[in-house]
Design a protein around this motif. Structure first.
Motif, PDB file in Angstrom:
ATOM      1  N   ASN A 268      10.013 -25.297   7.087  1.00  0.00           N
ATOM      2  CA  ASN A 268       9.996 -24.988   5.709  1.00  0.00           C
ATOM      3  C   ASN A 268       9.456 -23.744   5.414  1.00  0.00           C
ATOM      4  OD1 ASN A 268       9.518 -25.169   2.971  1.00  0.00           O
ATOM      5  ND2 ASN A 268       9.147 -27.285   2.930  1.00  0.00           N
ATOM      6  N   LEU A 269      10.335 -22.762   5.111  1.00  0.00           N
ATOM      7  CA  LEU A 269      10.215 -21.465   4.873  1.00  0.00           C
ATOM      8  C   LEU A 269       9.476 -21.142   3.517  1.00  0.00           C
ATOM      9  CD1 LEU A 269      12.999 -19.590   6.529  1.00  0.00           C
ATOM     10  CD2 LEU A 269      10.643 -19.749   7.547  1.00  0.00           C
ATOM     11  N   ASP A 270       9.902 -22.045   2.331  1.00  0.00           N
ATOM     12  CA  ASP A 270       9.200 -22.014   1.233  1.00  0.00           C
ATOM     13  C   ASP A 270       7.836 -22.577   1.320  1.00  0.00           C
ATOM     14  OD1 ASP A 270      11.921 -21.066   0.062  1.00  0.00           O
ATOM     15  OD2 ASP A 270      12.599 -23.003  -0.495  1.00  0.00           O
ATOM     16  N   ALA A 271       7.531 -23.420   1.977  1.00  0.00           N
ATOM     17  CA  ALA A 271       5.949 -23.997   1.859  1.00  0.00           C
ATOM     18  C   ALA A 271       5.379 -23.342   2.942  1.00  0.00           C
ATOM     19  CB  ALA A 271       5.985 -25.545   1.885  1.00  0.00           C
ATOM     20  N   ARG A 272       5.946 -22.833   3.956  1.00  0.00           N
ATOM     21  CA  ARG A 272       5.556 -22.096   5.002  1.00  0.00           C
ATOM     22  C   ARG A 272       4.805 -23.056   5.961  1.00  0.00           C
ATOM     23  NH1 ARG A 272       4.347 -16.076   4.017  1.00  0.00           N
ATOM     24  NH2 ARG A 272       5.576 -15.368   2.607  1.00  0.00           N
TER      25      ARG A 272
ATOM     26  N   GLN B 218       1.415 -15.706   8.951  1.00  0.00           N
ATOM     27  CA  GLN B 218       2.273 -14.482   8.230  1.00  0.00           C
ATOM     28  C   GLN B 218       3.163 -14.040   9.129  1.00  0.00           C
ATOM     29  OE1 GLN B 218       2.943 -13.814   5.256  1.00  0.00           O
ATOM     30  NE2 GLN B 218       4.528 -12.265   5.574  1.00  0.00           N
TER      31      GLN B 218
ATOM     32  N   TYR C 212       5.891 -16.638  10.165  1.00  0.00           N
ATOM     33  CA  TYR C 212       6.994 -16.918   8.935  1.00  0.00           C
ATOM     34  C   TYR C 212       7.680 -15.548   8.825  1.00  0.00           C
ATOM     35  CZ  TYR C 212       8.748 -16.159   4.386  1.00  0.00           C
ATOM     36  OH  TYR C 212       9.687 -15.994   3.338  1.00  0.00           O
TER      37      TYR C 212
ATOM     38  N   LYS D  41      11.781 -16.406   9.489  1.00  0.00           N
ATOM     39  CA  LYS D  41      12.866 -15.941   8.438  1.00  0.00           C
ATOM     40  C   LYS D  41      13.864 -15.087   8.893  1.00  0.00           C
ATOM     41  CE  LYS D  41      13.918 -15.144   4.062  1.00  0.00           C
ATOM     42  NZ  LYS D  41      15.293 -14.988   4.181  1.00  0.00           N
TER      43      LYS D  41
ATOM     44  N   TYR E  68      16.207 -17.234  10.971  1.00  0.00           N
ATOM     45  CA  TYR E  68      16.941 -17.909   9.979  1.00  0.00           C
ATOM     46  C   TYR E  68      18.219 -17.363   9.366  1.00  0.00           C
ATOM     47  CZ  TYR E  68      18.104 -21.031   6.357  1.00  0.00           C
ATOM     48  OH  TYR E  68      18.618 -22.138   5.357  1.00  0.00           O
ATOM     49  N   ASP E  69      17.782 -15.861   9.023  1.00  0.00           N
ATOM     50  CA  ASP E  69      18.792 -15.088   8.254  1.00  0.00           C
ATOM     51  C   ASP E  69      19.854 -14.719   9.167  1.00  0.00           C
ATOM     52  OD1 ASP E  69      17.090 -15.354   5.854  1.00  0.00           O
ATOM     53  OD2 ASP E  69      16.488 -13.451   6.271  1.00  0.00           O
TER      54      ASP E  69
END
Length: 173
Positions: A16-20, A43, A46, A50, A53-54
């Motif tokens: 969960n990248l939004d809630a890290r 950090q 993340y 991220k 994921y991209d």
């Protein structure tokens, strides 16, 4: 500080990248079912996840996967890693350190948190240990406590000897 198997099993649905946070799954008991635990991201983690994921292949559910030749099936197969021995060898060579496996990183992380006064219960949950004693085994800094105590003793002894037992301090000139 996850187990290598937990990392290899990691799927994008558990990130969960939004809630890290990530959800890691481990087998607590031999032959048992996978037990989840929710771990907050640093950090750096993340940023790495991220970026991956991209650039991910959306048809693959795993965060870390590879394509390999299966002797058993006689064809190429895509799936999660089983082991990361080659990766660790390359990383150790690049860093100029003696080769070590993935697991000591768990011990090092636990010791760093312990040395920074993170509560044992928090370390236990992050590592995914059911038993507090298992976590205590990981804490290499427990051995350092005795060294630190001796260092305090040595400083106190030297101060005591130089300050209170000199002829000058006793009134002798």
């Amino acid at each position: 500080m996850a187990r290598v198997g937990e990392i290899n099993r990691l799927r994008w649905e558990d990130v969960n990248l939004d809630a890290r946070f990530v959800i890691l799954y481990t087998r607590k008991k031999q032959g048992g079912h996978l037990t989840p635990r929710k771990i907050p991201m640093t950090q750096k983690l993340y940023e790495v996840l991220k970026s991956r994921y991209d650039k991910r292949d959306a048809s693959k559910p795993w965060v870390f996967w590879h394509r390999y030749w299966s002797r058993k099936n006689g064809c190429f197969v895509e799936g999660p890693f089983d082991d990361r021995k080659k990766l660790m060898k390359r990383l150790c060579e690049k860093a100029g350190v003696r080769y070590f496996r993935f697991h000591p990183l768990r011990h090092a992380g636990a010791s760093l948190m312990d040395g920074s006064n993170v509560p044992l219960g928090a370390i236990q949950r992050i590592l995914g240990h059911e038993n507090r004693k298992t976590t205590e085994i990981y804490l290499h800094s427990i051995g350092d406590m005795e060294r630190d105590a001796i260092a305090v003793f040595e400083r106190a002894r030297k101060k005591s000897r130089s300050d209170s037992h000199t002829e000058k301090n006793r009134g002798y000139s």
